[in-house]
Design a protein around this motif. Structure first.
Motif, PDB file in Angstrom:
ATOM      1  N   ARG A   1      98.282  38.440  17.982  1.00 40.74           N
ATOM      2  CA  ARG A   1      98.341  37.822  19.312  1.00 40.74           C
ATOM      3  C   ARG A   1      97.036  38.120  20.022  1.00 40.74           C
ATOM      4  NH1 ARG A   1     103.948  36.040  20.710  1.00 40.74           N
ATOM      5  NH2 ARG A   1     105.088  36.738  18.887  1.00 40.74           N
ATOM      6  N   TYR A   2      96.628  37.217  20.881  1.00 43.86           N
ATOM      7  CA  TYR A   2      95.342  37.356  21.563  1.00 43.86           C
ATOM      8  C   TYR A   2      95.521  37.242  23.067  1.00 43.86           C
ATOM      9  CZ  TYR A   2      93.508  36.618  16.914  1.00 43.86           C
ATOM     10  OH  TYR A   2      93.238  36.749  15.580  1.00 43.86           O
ATOM     11  N   ILE A   3      94.811  38.102  23.794  1.00 42.04           N
ATOM     12  CA  ILE A   3      94.705  38.012  25.250  1.00 42.04           C
ATOM     13  C   ILE A   3      93.239  37.702  25.527  1.00 42.04           C
ATOM     14  CG2 ILE A   3      94.865  39.225  27.455  1.00 42.04           C
ATOM     15  CD1 ILE A   3      97.586  38.970  26.284  1.00 42.04           C
ATOM     16  N   SER A   4      92.992  36.566  26.135  1.00 44.43           N
ATOM     17  CA  SER A   4      91.620  36.169  26.473  1.00 44.43           C
ATOM     18  C   SER A   4      91.460  36.158  27.976  1.00 44.43           C
ATOM     19  CB  SER A   4      91.312  34.775  25.930  1.00 44.43           C
ATOM     20  OG  SER A   4      91.374  34.772  24.529  1.00 44.43           O
ATOM     21  N   VAL A   5      90.324  36.653  28.426  1.00 43.20           N
ATOM     22  CA  VAL A   5      89.977  36.594  29.846  1.00 43.20           C
ATOM     23  C   VAL A   5      88.746  35.704  29.939  1.00 43.20           C
ATOM     24  CG1 VAL A   5      89.278  37.894  31.895  1.00 43.20           C
ATOM     25  CG2 VAL A   5      90.892  38.902  30.264  1.00 43.20           C
ATOM     26  N   THR A   6      88.883  34.600  30.664  1.00 47.27           N
ATOM     27  CA  THR A   6      87.777  33.657  30.795  1.00 47.27           C
ATOM     28  C   THR A   6      86.770  34.163  31.831  1.00 47.27           C
ATOM     29  OG1 THR A   6      88.897  32.401  32.534  1.00 47.27           O
ATOM     30  CG2 THR A   6      89.309  31.714  30.251  1.00 47.27           C
ATOM     31  N   ALA A   7      85.639  33.488  31.914  1.00 44.19           N
ATOM     32  CA  ALA A   7      84.600  33.876  32.878  1.00 44.19           C
ATOM     33  C   ALA A   7      85.111  33.767  34.318  1.00 44.19           C
ATOM     34  CB  ALA A   7      83.362  33.018  32.695  1.00 44.19           C
TER      35      ALA A   7
ATOM     36  N   ALA B   1     100.407  40.831  31.795  1.00 36.85           N
ATOM     37  CA  ALA B   1     100.832  41.104  33.175  1.00 36.85           C
ATOM     38  C   ALA B   1      99.912  42.135  33.833  1.00 36.85           C
ATOM     39  CB  ALA B   1     102.273  41.590  33.202  1.00 36.85           C
ATOM     40  N   PHE B   2      99.467  43.122  33.061  1.00 38.18           N
ATOM     41  CA  PHE B   2      98.541  44.130  33.570  1.00 38.18           C
ATOM     42  C   PHE B   2      97.250  43.472  34.047  1.00 38.18           C
ATOM     43  CE2 PHE B   2      95.140  47.288  32.681  1.00 38.18           C
ATOM     44  CZ  PHE B   2      95.555  48.311  33.520  1.00 38.18           C
ATOM     45  N   PHE B   3      96.654  42.602  33.209  1.00 37.49           N
ATOM     46  CA  PHE B   3      95.421  41.913  33.591  1.00 37.49           C
ATOM     47  C   PHE B   3      95.630  41.002  34.804  1.00 37.49           C
ATOM     48  CE2 PHE B   3      94.027  42.554  29.040  1.00 37.49           C
ATOM     49  CZ  PHE B   3      93.059  43.480  29.360  1.00 37.49           C
TER      50      PHE B   3
ATOM     51  N   ARG C   1      90.651  34.193  34.402  1.00 41.94           N
ATOM     52  CA  ARG C   1      92.033  33.857  34.074  1.00 41.94           C
ATOM     53  C   ARG C   1      92.433  34.456  32.723  1.00 41.94           C
ATOM     54  NH1 ARG C   1      94.662  28.270  32.417  1.00 41.94           N
ATOM     55  NH2 ARG C   1      96.823  28.920  32.615  1.00 41.94           N
ATOM     56  N   PRO C   2      93.419  35.360  32.715  1.00 40.15           N
ATOM     57  CA  PRO C   2      93.899  35.899  31.442  1.00 40.15           C
ATOM     58  C   PRO C   2      94.947  34.963  30.828  1.00 40.15           C
ATOM     59  CG  PRO C   2      94.776  37.182  33.273  1.00 40.15           C
ATOM     60  CD  PRO C   2      93.945  36.082  33.855  1.00 40.15           C
TER      61      PRO C   2
END
Length: 180
Positions: A159-165, A53-55, A168-169
């Motif tokens: 758990r993983y949080i990924s941010v794409t180029a 949610a922060f991202f 989009r998190p």
């Protein structure tokens, strides 16, 4: 005789009470560990959702304000910790006017802070952003660089949080991997 039968039908016998207590005790012994695991899983899930949610909020702020918004590791919620690599220390998001990845009190505005996680959590970059301690969202919502953060709590599933180029998190889990 009818008064005696009515009295005998009310209440519990000592045997019925003992059987009921024994069934409750066995159920508690069986359900206790499962409930503990459930609570632990919900704690890491909640922290993952907080970070996600922060991202998402910071990305929307970059688009809303038409400005670069940078996120960095920050234990004091006011400055960036340039030598830090554990995102569990907390983070700060700010309008990065000069794009240097540092909070400049004279020109930058802090838009949101993320409190530190409990002591038994670690959050590290598994796929590093441009640097290990900060990255930015551009006014278009795109990320300055893609990356992945791994949330860990000892003995729990990572758990993983990924941010794409494109910025989009997303959140994922890998059931086969547990944290040490």
């Amino acid at each position: 005789m009818s008064a005696n039968k009515a009295r005998k039908g009310s209440g519990f016998s000592i045997i019925e009470l003992m059987v009921t207590v024994a069934v409750i005790g066995v159920t508690a012994v069986i359900a206790g560990p499962a409930l503990g695991d459930f609570v632990s899983d919900m704690r890491i899930s909640a922290k993952t959702n907080d970070l996600l949610a922060f991202f998402q909020y910071v990305r929307s702020e970059a688009a809303k304000r038409s400005a670069r918004v940078t996120i960095c590791i920050s234990s004091d919620q006011a400055t960036c910790a340039t030598a830090a690599t554990d995102w569990a220390a907390g983070a700060v998001a700010f309008i990065d006017v000069n794009g240097n990845g540092q909070v400049d009190p004279a020109t930058d505005t802090i838009v949101r802070v993320l409190d530190a996680m409990p002591a038994n959590f670690t959050v590290t970059a598994t796929t590093a952003f441009a640097t290990n301690y900060y990255f930015s969202f551009r006014p278009s919502g795109a990320a300055s660089s893609p990356g992945t953060l791994r949330l860990c709590r000892s003995g729990r599933m990572a758990r993983y949080i990924s941010v794409t180029a494109i910025g989009r998190p997303t959140s994922t889990t890998t059931p086969a991997l547990t944290c040490a």
